[in-house]
Scaffold this motif. Structure first.
Motif, PDB file in Angstrom:
ATOM      1  N   THR A  69     -10.943   0.886 -15.304  1.00 45.41           N
ATOM      2  CA  THR A  69     -11.094   2.307 -15.005  1.00 45.41           C
ATOM      3  C   THR A  69     -12.559   2.688 -14.825  1.00 45.41           C
ATOM      4  O   THR A  69     -12.885   3.600 -14.078  1.00 45.41           O
ATOM      5  CB  THR A  69     -10.497   3.160 -16.131  1.00 45.41           C
ATOM      6  OG1 THR A  69     -11.065   2.732 -17.368  1.00 45.41           O
ATOM      7  CG2 THR A  69      -8.988   3.020 -16.195  1.00 45.41           C
ATOM      8  N   GLN A 112      -7.764  11.183   2.183  1.00 40.73           N
ATOM      9  CA  GLN A 112      -8.617  10.761   1.064  1.00 40.73           C
ATOM     10  C   GLN A 112     -10.052  10.874   1.533  1.00 40.73           C
ATOM     11  O   GLN A 112     -10.393  10.383   2.605  1.00 40.73           O
ATOM     12  CB  GLN A 112      -8.297   9.318   0.651  1.00 40.73           C
ATOM     13  CG  GLN A 112      -9.079   8.852  -0.559  1.00 40.73           C
ATOM     14  CD  GLN A 112      -8.630   7.465  -1.040  1.00 40.73           C
ATOM     15  OE1 GLN A 112      -7.683   6.897  -0.522  1.00 40.73           O
ATOM     16  NE2 GLN A 112      -9.305   6.932  -2.025  1.00 40.73           N
ATOM     17  N   HIS A 130      -6.681  -7.633  -2.881  1.00 37.72           N
ATOM     18  CA  HIS A 130      -5.482  -6.798  -2.901  1.00 37.72           C
ATOM     19  C   HIS A 130      -5.399  -6.072  -1.572  1.00 37.72           C
ATOM     20  O   HIS A 130      -6.377  -6.016  -0.818  1.00 37.72           O
ATOM     21  CB  HIS A 130      -5.555  -5.777  -4.044  1.00 37.72           C
ATOM     22  CG  HIS A 130      -6.706  -4.815  -3.896  1.00 37.72           C
ATOM     23  ND1 HIS A 130      -7.996  -5.146  -4.234  1.00 37.72           N
ATOM     24  CD2 HIS A 130      -6.762  -3.551  -3.408  1.00 37.72           C
ATOM     25  CE1 HIS A 130      -8.789  -4.125  -3.982  1.00 37.72           C
ATOM     26  NE2 HIS A 130      -8.072  -3.140  -3.468  1.00 37.72           N
ATOM     27  N   ASP A 132      -4.285  -2.229   0.048  1.00 37.45           N
ATOM     28  CA  ASP A 132      -4.318  -0.887  -0.541  1.00 37.45           C
ATOM     29  C   ASP A 132      -3.010  -0.111  -0.429  1.00 37.45           C
ATOM     30  O   ASP A 132      -2.949   1.040  -0.845  1.00 37.45           O
ATOM     31  CB  ASP A 132      -5.424  -0.049   0.124  1.00 37.45           C
ATOM     32  CG  ASP A 132      -6.787  -0.311  -0.489  1.00 37.45           C
ATOM     33  OD1 ASP A 132      -6.848  -0.982  -1.547  1.00 37.45           O
ATOM     34  OD2 ASP A 132      -7.786   0.160   0.082  1.00 37.45           O
ATOM     35  N   ALA A 134      -0.392   0.047  -2.027  1.00 40.40           N
ATOM     36  CA  ALA A 134       0.312   0.489  -3.239  1.00 40.40           C
ATOM     37  C   ALA A 134      -0.015   1.933  -3.611  1.00 40.40           C
ATOM     38  O   ALA A 134       0.855   2.648  -4.110  1.00 40.40           O
ATOM     39  CB  ALA A 134      -0.005  -0.443  -4.397  1.00 40.40           C
ATOM     40  N   ASN A 135      -1.265   2.368  -3.384  1.00 43.95           N
ATOM     41  CA  ASN A 135      -1.573   3.760  -3.725  1.00 43.95           C
ATOM     42  C   ASN A 135      -1.795   4.636  -2.496  1.00 43.95           C
ATOM     43  O   ASN A 135      -2.433   5.685  -2.569  1.00 43.95           O
ATOM     44  CB  ASN A 135      -2.751   3.860  -4.709  1.00 43.95           C
ATOM     45  CG  ASN A 135      -4.024   3.262  -4.170  1.00 43.95           C
ATOM     46  OD1 ASN A 135      -4.028   2.670  -3.092  1.00 43.95           O
ATOM     47  ND2 ASN A 135      -5.118   3.419  -4.897  1.00 43.95           N
ATOM     48  N   HIS A 136      -1.271   4.207  -1.348  1.00 49.38           N
ATOM     49  CA  HIS A 136      -1.288   5.049  -0.150  1.00 49.38           C
ATOM     50  C   HIS A 136       0.113   5.390   0.335  1.00 49.38           C
ATOM     51  O   HIS A 136       0.280   6.259   1.176  1.00 49.38           O
ATOM     52  CB  HIS A 136      -2.062   4.361   0.985  1.00 49.38           C
ATOM     53  CG  HIS A 136      -3.532   4.238   0.715  1.00 49.38           C
ATOM     54  ND1 HIS A 136      -4.489   4.847   1.497  1.00 49.38           N
ATOM     55  CD2 HIS A 136      -4.209   3.597  -0.263  1.00 49.38           C
ATOM     56  CE1 HIS A 136      -5.699   4.577   1.010  1.00 49.38           C
ATOM     57  NE2 HIS A 136      -5.545   3.809  -0.054  1.00 49.38           N
ATOM     58  N   THR A 137       1.113   4.657  -0.155  1.00 51.14           N
ATOM     59  CA  THR A 137       2.505   4.923   0.215  1.00 51.14           C
ATOM     60  C   THR A 137       3.376   4.430  -0.928  1.00 51.14           C
ATOM     61  O   THR A 137       2.949   3.579  -1.715  1.00 51.14           O
ATOM     62  CB  THR A 137       2.886   4.198   1.528  1.00 51.14           C
ATOM     63  OG1 THR A 137       4.267   4.435   1.807  1.00 51.14           O
ATOM     64  CG2 THR A 137       2.663   2.698   1.437  1.00 51.14           C
ATOM     65  N   LEU A 138       4.580   4.975  -1.023  1.00 53.25           N
ATOM     66  CA  LEU A 138       5.492   4.501  -2.073  1.00 53.25           C
ATOM     67  C   LEU A 138       6.286   3.287  -1.611  1.00 53.25           C
ATOM     68  O   LEU A 138       7.022   2.697  -2.399  1.00 53.25           O
ATOM     69  CB  LEU A 138       6.447   5.625  -2.494  1.00 53.25           C
ATOM     70  CG  LEU A 138       5.772   6.788  -3.235  1.00 53.25           C
ATOM     71  CD1 LEU A 138       6.805   7.865  -3.576  1.00 53.25           C
ATOM     72  CD2 LEU A 138       5.069   6.305  -4.506  1.00 53.25           C
ATOM     73  N   THR A 151      -8.509   3.222   6.601  1.00 52.40           N
ATOM     74  CA  THR A 151      -9.580   3.541   5.661  1.00 52.40           C
ATOM     75  C   THR A 151     -10.901   3.174   6.330  1.00 52.40           C
ATOM     76  O   THR A 151     -11.042   2.071   6.866  1.00 52.40           O
ATOM     77  CB  THR A 151      -9.431   2.727   4.360  1.00 52.40           C
ATOM     78  OG1 THR A 151      -8.298   3.214   3.650  1.00 52.40           O
ATOM     79  CG2 THR A 151     -10.672   2.859   3.484  1.00 52.40           C
ATOM     80  N   THR A 217      -3.870  -0.823   5.536  1.00 53.57           N
ATOM     81  CA  THR A 217      -3.289  -0.972   4.200  1.00 53.57           C
ATOM     82  C   THR A 217      -2.622  -2.321   3.959  1.00 53.57           C
ATOM     83  O   THR A 217      -2.121  -2.552   2.871  1.00 53.57           O
ATOM     84  CB  THR A 217      -2.257   0.138   3.953  1.00 53.57           C
ATOM     85  OG1 THR A 217      -1.361   0.208   5.068  1.00 53.57           O
ATOM     86  CG2 THR A 217      -2.942   1.480   3.768  1.00 53.57           C
ATOM     87  N   PHE A 250      -2.575  10.546  -0.644  1.00 55.42           N
ATOM     88  CA  PHE A 250      -3.410  10.197  -1.794  1.00 55.42           C
ATOM     89  C   PHE A 250      -3.893  11.470  -2.472  1.00 55.42           C
ATOM     90  O   PHE A 250      -3.762  11.633  -3.648  1.00 55.42           O
ATOM     91  CB  PHE A 250      -4.602   9.329  -1.374  1.00 55.42           C
ATOM     92  CG  PHE A 250      -5.366   8.762  -2.541  1.00 55.42           C
ATOM     93  CD1 PHE A 250      -4.936   7.613  -3.163  1.00 55.42           C
ATOM     94  CD2 PHE A 250      -6.503   9.396  -3.021  1.00 55.42           C
ATOM     95  CE1 PHE A 250      -5.611   7.089  -4.266  1.00 55.42           C
ATOM     96  CE2 PHE A 250      -7.193   8.887  -4.111  1.00 55.42           C
ATOM     97  CZ  PHE A 250      -6.746   7.725  -4.737  1.00 55.42           C
TER      98      PHE A 250
END
Ligand SMILES: [Fe+2]
Length: 312
Positions: A69, A112, A130, A132, A134-138, A151, A217, A250
């Motif tokens: 974090t 974003q 990784h 991206d 996972a935190n741009h679409t479900l 991005t 993504t 986002f």
């Protein structure tokens, strides 16, 4: 025409590479003057004495990268208590032009927009590879890039490999190894093997200030540590999707309503504001009443283009 009505600073070759690889380095996207003005605003927003903060978490010796974090503590979302330079950089016409071309649409939405300052020693940024999505679409990325997003990660300081250059893997290099969904496999042995194989074909996005790396993504990439003594890296993350694509998100801009939005509204063009969801001149939303209400909310907003269209 490149840019679909906006002033493009990318080339047909850049776009072809984007289509093929899902990632491209856009060189000289910003001028030296633009970079200097944005850097000055970063100093205003994030400036401080740099140095090690021993209270922050660290990677275990010998482990592969991981997320922490503390990597994200010097991030701030649009808008900013600063000049127009930083407030408008994520809506720069050159970014909008690339996003329009990349997504093959005349209408893009900035979903974003974050200024991100990194300082040597603040945190362990050595991320795993990784994608991206996972935190741009479900759900998951489409194999059709026009159904995904772009991005554009913009550097405003010179970024060497000692300044946390992003590392990435072209789609043609990752395809024989794994699709983006491989990141979802929880098996540690699988992940160790995946990371090693991606590492072997990865590239560094080390580049001078004014460069941006555009990626989508499904493209593998990772953040790396700053190791330069007292080093820092100032970057802006601008993510665009096709306007109206509810599968990608986002940020919801009104969530940040206590921030100084007048710093954006007072200086942005109708096209820039449209990227935030503001109805353009001529839209039926605009009436004498909504114009008066908008002027009350943002007294410094020049509504002339909207008023002119209402009269017309
Ligand atoms: Fe990422």
């Amino acid at each position: 025409m490149m840019g679909r009505g906006m002033t493009a600073r990318h080339t047909a070759e850049d776009l072809a590479e984007w289509d093929r690889e899902g990632v491209v380095l856009l060189r000289d996207l910003f001028t030296a003057e633009e970079c200097a003005a944005v850097r000055a605003d970063f100093d205003t927003v994030f400036g401080r004495e740099t140095g090690w903060d021993q209270s922050l978490d660290r990677k275990k010796p010998g482990s592969i990268g991981a997320f922490h974090t503390s990597q994200f503590k010097s991030i701030e979302a649009l808008p900013f208590h600063s000049s127009r330079a930083l407030n408008l950089i994520g809506l720069h016409p050159a970014l909008i032009a690339f996003a329009r071309d990349a997504l093959r649409t005349d209408h893009v939405h900035l979903y974003q927009g974050q200024a991100w300052a990194k300082f040597t020693g603040d945190a362990d940024y050595d991320q795993p590879f990784h994608a991206d999505f996972a935190n741009h679409t479900l759900t998951v990325p489409s194999e059709d890039p026009r159904k995904n997003s772009v991005t554009i990660f913009c550097y405003f300081t010179d970024v060497t490999d000692a300044h946390g250059a992003t590392h990435y893997v072209r789609r043609s290099d990752s395809a024989p190894i794994a699709g983006p969904e491989a990141t979802l496999n929880p098996d540690p042995a699988f992940q160790a093997d995946l990371q090693a194989r991606l590492q072997a074909v990865s590239r560094s996005a080390a580049a001078p200030a004014g460069t941006a790396i555009a990626y989508t993504t499904d493209v593998y990439h990772r953040g790396t540590n700053l190791t330069a003594p007292n080093g820092h890296r100032y970057a802006f993350m601008a993510c665009f999707k096709k306007a109206g694509d509810d599968s990608i998100g986002f940020m919801a801009w009104p969530f940040h309503h206590t921030k100084p939005w007048a710093n954006v509204f007072d200086v942005a063009t109708p096209e820039q504001l449209a990227c935030l969801g503001v109805q353009p001149p001529g839209d039926p939303f605009w009436t004498e009443t909504t114009l008066a209400r908008a002027q009350t909310r943002f007294p410094g907003w020049d509504l002339t283009p909207w008023r002119d269209r209402l009269k017309g």
